[in-house]
Design an enzyme around this catalytic site. Structure first.
Site, short mmCIF file in Angstrom:
data_model
loop_
_atom_site.label_atom_id
_atom_site.label_comp_id
_atom_site.label_asym_id
_atom_site.label_seq_id
_atom_site.Cartn_x
_atom_site.Cartn_y
_atom_site.Cartn_z
N ASP A 64 -7.23 -2.72 -5.11
CA ASP A 64 -7.67 -3.48 -4.36
C ASP A 64 -8.18 -3.75 -4.12
OD1 ASP A 64 -6.73 -1.38 -2.58
OD2 ASP A 64 -4.41 -2.69 -2.56
N ASN A 130 7.71 -0.85 2.81
CA ASN A 130 9.20 -2.04 1.98
C ASN A 130 8.66 -1.37 0.24
OD1 ASN A 130 5.87 -3.39 0.51
ND2 ASN A 130 6.67 -4.67 1.92
N HIS A 132 6.12 -1.30 -1.71
CA HIS A 132 5.12 -2.08 -2.59
C HIS A 132 4.12 -0.62 -3.03
CE1 HIS A 132 2.58 -1.77 1.28
NE2 HIS A 132 1.36 -1.40 1.08
N GLU A 137 4.02 -6.46 -4.04
CA GLU A 137 4.91 -6.59 -2.49
C GLU A 137 6.15 -6.71 -3.55
OE1 GLU A 137 4.81 -5.73 -0.01
OE2 GLU A 137 2.25 -7.14 1.09
#
Length: 244
Positions: A64, A130, A132, A137
């Site tokens: 990314d 979380n 990810h 996400e």
């Protein structure tokens, strides 16, 4: 299938992961590694700089990149990879998504073509608090290709430690999709610290759900998780993990 290797601390984690990566690099004449940024792989990259394994036959594809940061910006992921690894070892080719492309959708398609042309032998992953993976996400489709995505408040908060102030953190990124990641022949996920414990518990023991992107890995045929005691602290079967 997910194999769990339990280690005592971040130092042991880096050593075990480094050994795994080197074994893959030494296994073939042409190798493609999927690489990650952030704090999790720093120890691995330090060992690579120190030990200087052969890399001239290795192509790397990063997960990314922030949208809007020039490659020369000291918080861009291209800059990070150059600083940590690419300026120190002679790779065959290195790819990082283009976060400043005039046409971001075209850049996503171009990156998918790069992945298709260079099938990933081993994909290195961290995991967000979380759940990810890369910048996928919660709520991201498991079939997603490389895409532009907005970052959640929790991810922005977690990444703000790298910036002068929270307002400087980009709010979107271009990321390899979950579908793209799942194409890798083998996946190595690393996690250290109690802040990752809930995400690791969900990934290993929870239901497979897009609410926790990392649970997609339960459907991959070849995943190794290397995690320290703190990251595994909430897992019911942590005592059954392969202790080292």
């Amino acid at each position: 299938m997910i194999k769990v290797i339990a280690v005592k601390n971040a130092e042991e984690l880096a050593q075990k992961a480094y050994e795994k990566i080197v074994s893959v690099m030494e296994s073939k004449n042409e190798v493609t590694l999927g690489l990650a940024t952030g704090g999790s792989p720093l120890g691995i990259y330090a060992l690579m700089r120190e030990n200087k394994p052969a890399t001239s036959h290795v192509t790397t594809i990063n997960l990314d990149e922030y949208i809007g940061l020039e490659p020369t910006h000291d918080q861009s992921y291209r800059y990070f990879m150059n600083d940590q690894l690419f300026n120190h070892l002679p790779f065959k080719a290195t790819y990082v998504p283009d976060g400043i492309a005039a046409d971001l959708q075209k850049a996503c398609g171009d990156y998918e073509a790069i992945i298709a042309a260079n099938p990933v032998d081993l994909q290195l992953l961290g995991i967000g608090e979380n759940g990810h993976i890369a910048f996928n996400e919660p709520g991201t489709s498991f079939d997603s290709p490389t895409q532009v995505t907005g970052l959640t408040e929790s991810t922005i908060n977690a990444n703000s430690r790298y910036f002068e102030k929270k307002e400087d953190v980009p709010t979107s990124a271009i990321t390899m999709g979950i579908g793209s990641i799942m194409k890798a022949k083998e996946i190595l996920l690393i996690a250290s610290g109690e802040k990752k414990a809930e995400a690791i518990k969900q990934m290993l023991e929870g239901n497979v759900t897009e609410a926790c992107p990392a649970t997609a890995l339960q459907h991959h045929a070849n995943v190794t998780v290397i995690a320290d005691e703190a990251a595994l602290s909430l897992c019911q079967d942590k005592k059954e993990a392969q202790a080292v």
